[in-house]
Scaffold this motif. Sequence first.
Motif, PDB file in Angstrom:
ATOM      1  N   PHE A   1      -7.886   3.848  -2.477  1.00  0.00           N
ATOM      2  CA  PHE A   1      -7.770   2.598  -1.731  1.00  0.00           C
ATOM      3  C   PHE A   1      -9.089   2.225  -1.072  1.00  0.00           C
ATOM      4  O   PHE A   1      -9.881   3.087  -0.736  1.00  0.00           O
ATOM      5  CB  PHE A   1      -6.671   2.729  -0.655  1.00  0.00           C
TER       6      PHE A   1
ATOM      7  N   ILE B   1       1.142   4.247  -2.765  1.00  0.00           N
ATOM      8  CA  ILE B   1       1.029   5.668  -2.433  1.00  0.00           C
ATOM      9  C   ILE B   1       2.190   6.438  -3.062  1.00  0.00           C
ATOM     10  O   ILE B   1       1.998   7.515  -3.638  1.00  0.00           O
ATOM     11  CB  ILE B   1       0.984   5.882  -0.902  1.00  0.00           C
TER      12      ILE B   1
ATOM     13  N   HIS C   1      -0.275   4.884   7.109  1.00  0.00           N
ATOM     14  CA  HIS C   1       0.707   4.640   6.049  1.00  0.00           C
ATOM     15  C   HIS C   1       1.469   5.927   5.718  1.00  0.00           C
ATOM     16  O   HIS C   1       2.690   5.908   5.533  1.00  0.00           O
ATOM     17  CB  HIS C   1       0.030   4.102   4.789  1.00  0.00           C
TER      18      HIS C   1
ATOM     19  N   THR D   1      -6.363   4.315   8.327  1.00  0.00           N
ATOM     20  CA  THR D   1      -5.346   3.363   7.863  1.00  0.00           C
ATOM     21  C   THR D   1      -4.397   4.057   6.896  1.00  0.00           C
ATOM     22  O   THR D   1      -3.171   3.901   6.996  1.00  0.00           O
ATOM     23  CB  THR D   1      -6.013   2.133   7.200  1.00  0.00           C
ATOM     24  N   ILE D   2      -4.947   4.835   5.969  1.00  0.00           N
ATOM     25  CA  ILE D   2      -4.114   5.590   5.026  1.00  0.00           C
ATOM     26  C   ILE D   2      -3.262   6.595   5.786  1.00  0.00           C
ATOM     27  O   ILE D   2      -2.075   6.771   5.497  1.00  0.00           O
ATOM     28  CB  ILE D   2      -4.973   6.286   3.947  1.00  0.00           C
ATOM     29  N   SER D   3      -3.847   7.235   6.785  1.00  0.00           N
ATOM     30  CA  SER D   3      -3.097   8.189   7.607  1.00  0.00           C
ATOM     31  C   SER D   3      -1.900   7.509   8.267  1.00  0.00           C
ATOM     32  O   SER D   3      -0.798   8.085   8.333  1.00  0.00           O
ATOM     33  CB  SER D   3      -4.018   8.800   8.663  1.00  0.00           C
TER      34      SER D   3
ATOM     35  N   ALA E   1      -6.464   8.656  -0.197  1.00  0.00           N
ATOM     36  CA  ALA E   1      -7.381   7.674   0.393  1.00  0.00           C
ATOM     37  C   ALA E   1      -8.419   7.194  -0.620  1.00  0.00           C
ATOM     38  O   ALA E   1      -8.843   6.031  -0.569  1.00  0.00           O
ATOM     39  CB  ALA E   1      -8.076   8.265   1.617  1.00  0.00           C
TER      40      ALA E   1
ATOM     41  N   THR F   1       0.847  -1.205   0.000  1.00  0.00           N
ATOM     42  CA  THR F   1       0.000   0.000   0.000  1.00  0.00           C
ATOM     43  C   THR F   1       0.878   1.250   0.000  1.00  0.00           C
ATOM     44  O   THR F   1       0.621   2.199  -0.751  1.00  0.00           O
ATOM     45  CB  THR F   1      -0.947   0.011   1.219  1.00  0.00           C
ATOM     46  N   ARG F   2       1.929   1.248   0.794  1.00  0.00           N
ATOM     47  CA  ARG F   2       2.825   2.411   0.828  1.00  0.00           C
ATOM     48  C   ARG F   2       3.556   2.580  -0.492  1.00  0.00           C
ATOM     49  O   ARG F   2       3.764   3.705  -0.962  1.00  0.00           O
ATOM     50  CB  ARG F   2       3.793   2.294   2.003  1.00  0.00           C
TER      51      ARG F   2
ATOM     52  N   LYS G   1      -9.722   5.854   6.123  1.00  0.00           N
ATOM     53  CA  LYS G   1      -8.827   7.017   6.117  1.00  0.00           C
ATOM     54  C   LYS G   1      -7.795   6.945   7.245  1.00  0.00           C
ATOM     55  O   LYS G   1      -6.632   7.297   7.016  1.00  0.00           O
ATOM     56  CB  LYS G   1      -9.630   8.315   6.174  1.00  0.00           C
TER      57      LYS G   1
END
Length: 119
Positions: A57, A39, A67, A63-65, A54, A35-36, A61
């Motif tokens: 994916f 990004i 990452h 979880t994205i934060s 976000a 995922t990273r 949010k």
Amino acid sequence: MTHANARAVLPLDRYLGNCQNTEMDSVFKALSDPTRRQILKLLRASDLSAGDIAAHFDVSKPTISGHLSVLKEAGLVDMERHGNVLMYRLKLSVLEEAMIPFMEFFHRGAAPLKKKGKK
């Protein structure tokens, strides 16, 4: 190793020696997650807000934060606040710095790789 294949093989960790540090560890930890890495691909195309990232994916949010925090701690991205919006930008220089020792290791015998902007 057979005699035909025998050659002086320098272990990577010994070759890198003082290049191994917490900065490098954090870069490779950040890169270890798909995922990273995705990004980073998105940010390679353009700067994006956390919300825009976000949207690409199917995760929450927060979880994205998380990452993004890992990427920021590793120095791979910069974050800048524009009012209520957090904008993220890719920092390739940190990734390049982490990769140079590995590229030099695999190019043994060749001239050392030069860092951009240095002679």
